[in-house]
Design a protein around this motif. Structure first.
Motif, PDB file in Angstrom:
ATOM      1  N   ILE A 196      20.853 -19.273 -42.344  1.00  0.00           N
ATOM      2  CA  ILE A 196      20.279 -20.810 -42.103  1.00  0.00           C
ATOM      3  C   ILE A 196      20.688 -21.614 -43.144  1.00  0.00           C
ATOM      4  N   ARG A 197      20.294 -21.153 -44.897  1.00  0.00           N
ATOM      5  CA  ARG A 197      20.140 -22.395 -46.182  1.00  0.00           C
ATOM      6  C   ARG A 197      21.698 -22.278 -45.834  1.00  0.00           C
ATOM      7  N   GLU A 198      22.666 -21.468 -46.017  1.00  0.00           N
ATOM      8  CA  GLU A 198      24.241 -22.133 -46.030  1.00  0.00           C
ATOM      9  C   GLU A 198      24.721 -23.333 -45.371  1.00  0.00           C
ATOM     10  N   LYS A 199      24.473 -23.364 -43.838  1.00  0.00           N
ATOM     11  CA  LYS A 199      24.450 -24.268 -42.718  1.00  0.00           C
ATOM     12  C   LYS A 199      23.576 -25.997 -43.800  1.00  0.00           C
ATOM     13  N   ALA A 200      22.325 -24.834 -43.795  1.00  0.00           N
ATOM     14  CA  ALA A 200      21.508 -26.241 -44.488  1.00  0.00           C
ATOM     15  C   ALA A 200      22.264 -27.644 -45.807  1.00  0.00           C
ATOM     16  N   LEU A 201      22.916 -26.083 -46.264  1.00  0.00           N
ATOM     17  CA  LEU A 201      23.578 -27.101 -47.092  1.00  0.00           C
ATOM     18  C   LEU A 201      24.956 -27.844 -47.231  1.00  0.00           C
ATOM     19  N   HIS A 202      25.735 -27.486 -46.103  1.00  0.00           N
ATOM     20  CA  HIS A 202      26.962 -27.491 -45.699  1.00  0.00           C
ATOM     21  C   HIS A 202      26.791 -29.387 -44.955  1.00  0.00           C
ATOM     22  N   LEU A 203      25.518 -28.908 -44.375  1.00  0.00           N
ATOM     23  CA  LEU A 203      25.465 -30.714 -43.794  1.00  0.00           C
ATOM     24  C   LEU A 203      24.401 -31.870 -44.029  1.00  0.00           C
ATOM     25  N   THR A 204      23.241 -31.270 -45.163  1.00  0.00           N
ATOM     26  CA  THR A 204      22.985 -32.223 -45.873  1.00  0.00           C
ATOM     27  C   THR A 204      23.513 -32.972 -46.638  1.00  0.00           C
ATOM     28  N   ARG A 205      23.056 -34.223 -47.343  1.00  0.00           N
ATOM     29  CA  ARG A 205      23.363 -34.779 -48.354  1.00  0.00           C
ATOM     30  C   ARG A 205      23.273 -34.155 -49.837  1.00  0.00           C
ATOM     31  N   ASP A 206      23.968 -34.544 -50.781  1.00  0.00           N
ATOM     32  CA  ASP A 206      23.981 -33.881 -52.352  1.00  0.00           C
ATOM     33  C   ASP A 206      22.594 -33.560 -52.587  1.00  0.00           C
ATOM     34  N   GLU A 207      21.663 -34.614 -52.798  1.00  0.00           N
ATOM     35  CA  GLU A 207      20.075 -34.428 -53.607  1.00  0.00           C
ATOM     36  C   GLU A 207      19.284 -33.554 -52.686  1.00  0.00           C
ATOM     37  N   ILE A 208      19.849 -32.620 -51.669  1.00  0.00           N
ATOM     38  CA  ILE A 208      18.969 -31.299 -51.076  1.00  0.00           C
ATOM     39  C   ILE A 208      19.488 -30.082 -51.431  1.00  0.00           C
ATOM     40  N   PRO A 209      20.209 -30.196 -51.431  1.00  0.00           N
ATOM     41  CA  PRO A 209      20.750 -28.018 -52.332  1.00  0.00           C
ATOM     42  C   PRO A 209      19.727 -27.719 -52.622  1.00  0.00           C
ATOM     43  N   HIS A 210      19.582 -28.309 -53.639  1.00  0.00           N
ATOM     44  CA  HIS A 210      18.577 -27.475 -54.594  1.00  0.00           C
ATOM     45  C   HIS A 210      17.460 -27.225 -53.764  1.00  0.00           C
ATOM     46  N   ALA A 211      16.620 -28.436 -53.550  1.00  0.00           N
ATOM     47  CA  ALA A 211      15.415 -27.919 -52.845  1.00  0.00           C
ATOM     48  C   ALA A 211      15.080 -27.141 -51.606  1.00  0.00           C
ATOM     49  N   ILE A 212      16.773 -26.978 -51.301  1.00  0.00           N
ATOM     50  CA  ILE A 212      16.147 -25.818 -49.835  1.00  0.00           C
ATOM     51  C   ILE A 212      15.659 -24.139 -50.209  1.00  0.00           C
ATOM     52  N   ALA A 213      14.716 -24.085 -49.612  1.00  0.00           N
ATOM     53  CA  ALA A 213      14.568 -22.364 -49.442  1.00  0.00           C
ATOM     54  C   ALA A 213      14.764 -22.603 -47.308  1.00  0.00           C
ATOM     55  N   VAL A 214      14.859 -20.589 -47.587  1.00  0.00           N
ATOM     56  CA  VAL A 214      14.413 -20.587 -45.768  1.00  0.00           C
ATOM     57  C   VAL A 214      14.038 -19.020 -45.926  1.00  0.00           C
ATOM     58  N   ASP A 215      12.808 -18.894 -44.989  1.00  0.00           N
ATOM     59  CA  ASP A 215      11.899 -18.549 -45.202  1.00  0.00           C
ATOM     60  C   ASP A 215      11.825 -17.524 -43.194  1.00  0.00           C
ATOM     61  N   VAL A 216      12.277 -16.432 -42.923  1.00  0.00           N
ATOM     62  CA  VAL A 216      12.334 -16.041 -41.755  1.00  0.00           C
ATOM     63  C   VAL A 216      10.959 -15.446 -41.480  1.00  0.00           C
ATOM     64  N   ASP A 217      10.322 -16.103 -40.739  1.00  0.00           N
ATOM     65  CA  ASP A 217       9.021 -15.885 -40.773  1.00  0.00           C
ATOM     66  C   ASP A 217       8.644 -14.848 -39.066  1.00  0.00           C
TER      67      ASP A 217
END
Length: 299
Positions: A196-217
């Motif tokens: 999921i995080r990989e897809k978010a990295l691919h699709l969001t702008r440059d300022e986002i990637p390092h600030a993204i984490a994903v947790d499976v609840d």
């Protein structure tokens, strides 16, 4: 004579974005380590296992070694450097299209302290003229006494057999540590979160990637064998939340659609993916939050 089995551990290190994860995925023939064109995508050491008739090689895909700017960065570098003490050999992956810079010098300094054999893996050979490879290799071999040098293209799967042949020279004889059909030691939940995080990295702008984490609840199998997954994408600021969700939820929907395809391939089941986005202010610098997201202290 019966061929003796070799088995051992190889750390895959290098500056961020040189193709370490692409290489490991190509070697084991399955997508486990996440890939992105943005640096610092691998945050945990991921064990990936290749079993062949004569050898079992356990690759440790490490976070890219870089100068850390926050506590998450410090954790990632510590994880990568700690790996060097635990392995039989090291792949130092470099990008053939990039000049040797401070990042490579930093890693070469770290390698001076290890007594493990280091194989220089010159990646992205498909992107340069062949005659340019030799000067690149010479530049590195003048600075370090490598056990071997193998130019490859991980993306085009070029020269990977030669790399494995070179690697096996430095593995001890030993038992098969893991079952033949096992390709990673990571729990399914962690791999799902990474996809999921990989897809978010691919699709969001440059300022986002390092600030993204994903947790499976939640991850449960329903009566019809479909898998229900509820996951939360964490960002650091409200503005980032807006970008990840997108206009009328379009970005989040696209992240979910792409991630669901990969997760269904991984699990072999139909997947219902329920994604949420939450703000955890400055989570990369908060120890408690880092631990909850799986970035604990190295043992």
């Amino acid at each position: 004579m019966e061929q003796k089995m070799k088995s051992g551990f190889i750390a895959v290190i290098g500056r961020p974005n040189v193709g370490k994860s692409t290489l490991i995925n190509a070697l084991i023939g399955q997508k486990i380590a996440i890939m992105s064109d943005k640096p610092q995508t691998t945050r945990n050491r991921i064990l990936c296992i290749l079993t062949q008739p004569d050898a079992q090689i356990v690759f440790l895909d490490t976070p890219g070694i870089h100068k850390p700017k926050h506590k998450l960065g410090e954790y990632m570098v510590k994880a990568a450097e700690g790996t060097l003490k635990e392995v039989d050999a090291i792949f130092f992956v470099v990008d053939a299209t990039e000049k040797m810079g401070p990042g490579e010098h930093y890693i070469l300094e770290r390698l001076q302290a290890t007594k493990r054999p280091v194989i220089l893996v010159v990646n992205k050979l498909d992107l340069i003229e062949k005659e340019r490879a030799l000067p690149i290799i010479s530049g590195y071999t003048e600075k370090y006494n490598f056990a071997g040098v193998v130019p490859i293209s991980a993306k085009e799967e070029m020269n990977l057999d030669s790399l494995l042949t070179e690697a096996k020279k430095y593995l001890p004889e030993g038992p098969q540590y893991y079952p033949e059909d096992m390709v990673t030691d990571q729990p399914e939940r962690l791999i799902v979160a990474e996809l999921i995080r990989e897809k978010a990295l691919h699709l969001t702008r440059d300022e986002i990637p390092h600030a993204i984490a994903v947790d499976v609840d939640e991850m449960t199998t329903r009566a019809n064998d479909d898998v229900y997954i509820r996951a939360t994408i964490y960002v650091e600021r409200d503005s980032q939340k807006g970008i990840v969700i997108g206009a009328k939820g379009a970005m989040l929907k696209e992240i979910g659609a792409l991630a669901r395809q990969d997760i269904q391939n991984l699990l072999g089941s139909k997947v219902f993916l329920d994604l949420w986005v939450k703000v955890k202010k400055d989570w990369r610098d908060r120890d408690g939050i880092l631990r909850n997201l799986g970035f604990g202290d190295e043992r």
